[in-house]
Design an enzyme around this catalytic site. Structure first.
Site, PDB file in Angstrom:
ATOM      1  N   ASP A  77      70.379  22.983  74.480  1.00 45.98           N
ATOM      2  CA  ASP A  77      70.991  24.100  75.198  1.00 45.98           C
ATOM      3  C   ASP A  77      70.487  25.433  74.681  1.00 45.98           C
ATOM      4  O   ASP A  77      69.983  25.547  73.559  1.00 45.98           O
ATOM      5  CB  ASP A  77      72.517  24.045  75.114  1.00 45.98           C
ATOM      6  N   GLU A 163      75.086  23.070  71.348  1.00 47.09           N
ATOM      7  CA  GLU A 163      75.106  23.602  69.981  1.00 47.09           C
ATOM      8  C   GLU A 163      75.522  25.060  69.965  1.00 47.09           C
ATOM      9  O   GLU A 163      76.231  25.509  69.056  1.00 47.09           O
ATOM     10  CB  GLU A 163      73.719  23.433  69.344  1.00 47.09           C
TER      11      GLU A 163
END
Length: 379
Positions: A77, A163
């Site tokens: 991400d 994350e």
């Protein structure tokens, strides 16, 4: 294999996938684009003939052995601090002049790029972030998979979602990981690594009653003055990230960060005491919620063996190790909380979460070499 050519091609391809995570979403992962990108990675792993598994929670495991003892982590991400869609990567060779990105009048000055003179960097076109955090690591680790596609080594490579919003390890199935030690690759300059990081708490303040705007202003006046712009290295801080108020309700959000647990709890105590002060001065009720986000690796492990092995691998690859406290969180700190000993090292990205973000090609190549050396040293 020409490592530079392969890792750059992968990186340029991967950053064009939009994978922004969303803290306001309750979905797992928080956005469907992350799974879509991981399915693309899974197809590449299948073409390599590497055993893999993509879970419903968005964790992609690439097994280079049925019995791994060491894991490497990278997250798919990207941050929502800048646009992450329609990224158009550009390759530059750093010279003695400023680099002007085509859009938004973004300038990387010759002064800030001085250490990279003669080296290749990759930027966006200026209207988006680049996604070096953490597509650098994804490109590095997929290159490692390609290098070992016809070999068996006791390693598992894991790509995680979310994350950037603190949920990358929340739903990780430790039983699928199998390994008990790990490295995460996330950010920063060539040679840097971290065996400690911030302890982190998010604080939410709610005020109800009358004169709430004045009560909120009073609370903000009382908060600890350690602003992040005034701190460095291991100094902690308290930062107000948002506030809103009307006559009967007010709220404010804060992030509290410190490497030292005692200092962190001191900040928490002050925030709670300030709520009582405001209640004594105004006709309001103050409610304060503290949410632990992550903890310093050093609360769980000293990670000496992982650190020594990393230092040795870096030196064998001609890289000078630079130990640096990490003023944030990464996969390793959440792994340690789950009983997996882990530390973090560089993947080559600079100026994260911004339109000025760039990746240093040499750093990505060296990271591939270091991961490879760590794998060789397992034998």
């Amino acid at each position: 294999m020409n490592i530079e050519e392969v890792v750059v091609q992968r990186f340029i391809k991967y950053v064009q996938f939009e994978t922004t995570s969303n803290a306001m979403s309750s979905s797992v992962p928080s956005t469907p684009t992350q799974i879509e990108f991981e399915k693309y990675l899974q197809n590449e792993l299948n073409e390599m003939g590497i055993k893999n598994e993509l879970t419903q929670t968005g964790h992609l495991f690439a097994y280079l052995s049925n019995s791994p003892t060491l894991a490497f982590f990278g997250h798919v991400d990207t941050s929502n601090d800048a646009p992450g869609k329609n990224i158009k990567p550009l390759i530059h060779v750093v010279g003695t002049e400023d680099i002007h990105l085509p859009l938004n009048n973004i300038i990387l000055t010759a002064k800030e790029l001085m250490k990279y003179q003669g080296k290749k960097i990759i930027t966006s076109s200026g209207d988006t972030l680049l996604g070096a955090d953490d597509k650098c690591a994804v490109a590095i680790l997929m290159t490692i998979c390609e290098m070992y596609k016809n070999k068996e080594v006791p390693v598992v490579i894991v790509f995680t979602p979310d994350e950037e919003i603190g949920r990358s390890i929340t739903h990780l199935d430790i039983n699928k990981l199998k390994a008990k030690k790990a490295y995460s690759l996330d950010g920063n300059e060539l040679g840097t690594y971290s065996t400690e990081n911030f302890n982190a708490i998010n604080c939410f303040v709610q005020i109800e009653g009358t004169c709430c705007p004045s009560a909120l202003l009073r609370y903000l006046e009382l908060k600890p003055i350690n602003h992040p712009s005034l701190t460095k290295d291991k100094e902690g801080f308290v930062l107000c990230t948002s506030s809103k108020a009307n006559e009967t309700k007010a709220s404010s959000s804060f992030i509290i960060r410190s490497f030292d647990e005692k200092e962190l709890q001191h900040f928490v105590q002050i925030m709670n005491e300030n709520g009582k002060i405001v209640e004594s001065e105004y006709p309001v009720k103050v409610s304060i919620e503290m949410k632990r986000m992550y903890s310093n690796i050093q609360r769980f492990y000293d990670c000496k063996v992982l650190e020594d092995n990393l230092i040795n691998a870096m030196k064998r690859c001609g890289v000078v190790p630079i130990k640096k406290p990490f003023r944030g969180g990464f996969d390793s700190c959440w792994l340690c909380e789950k009983g997996i000993e882990s530390i973090n090292f560089f993947s080559g990205g600079i100026n994260f979460h911004s339109r000025r973000e760039f990746a240093v090609v040499e750093s990505m190549v060296k990271a591939v070499e270091i991961v490879n050396q760590l794998i060789i040293d397992l034998n």
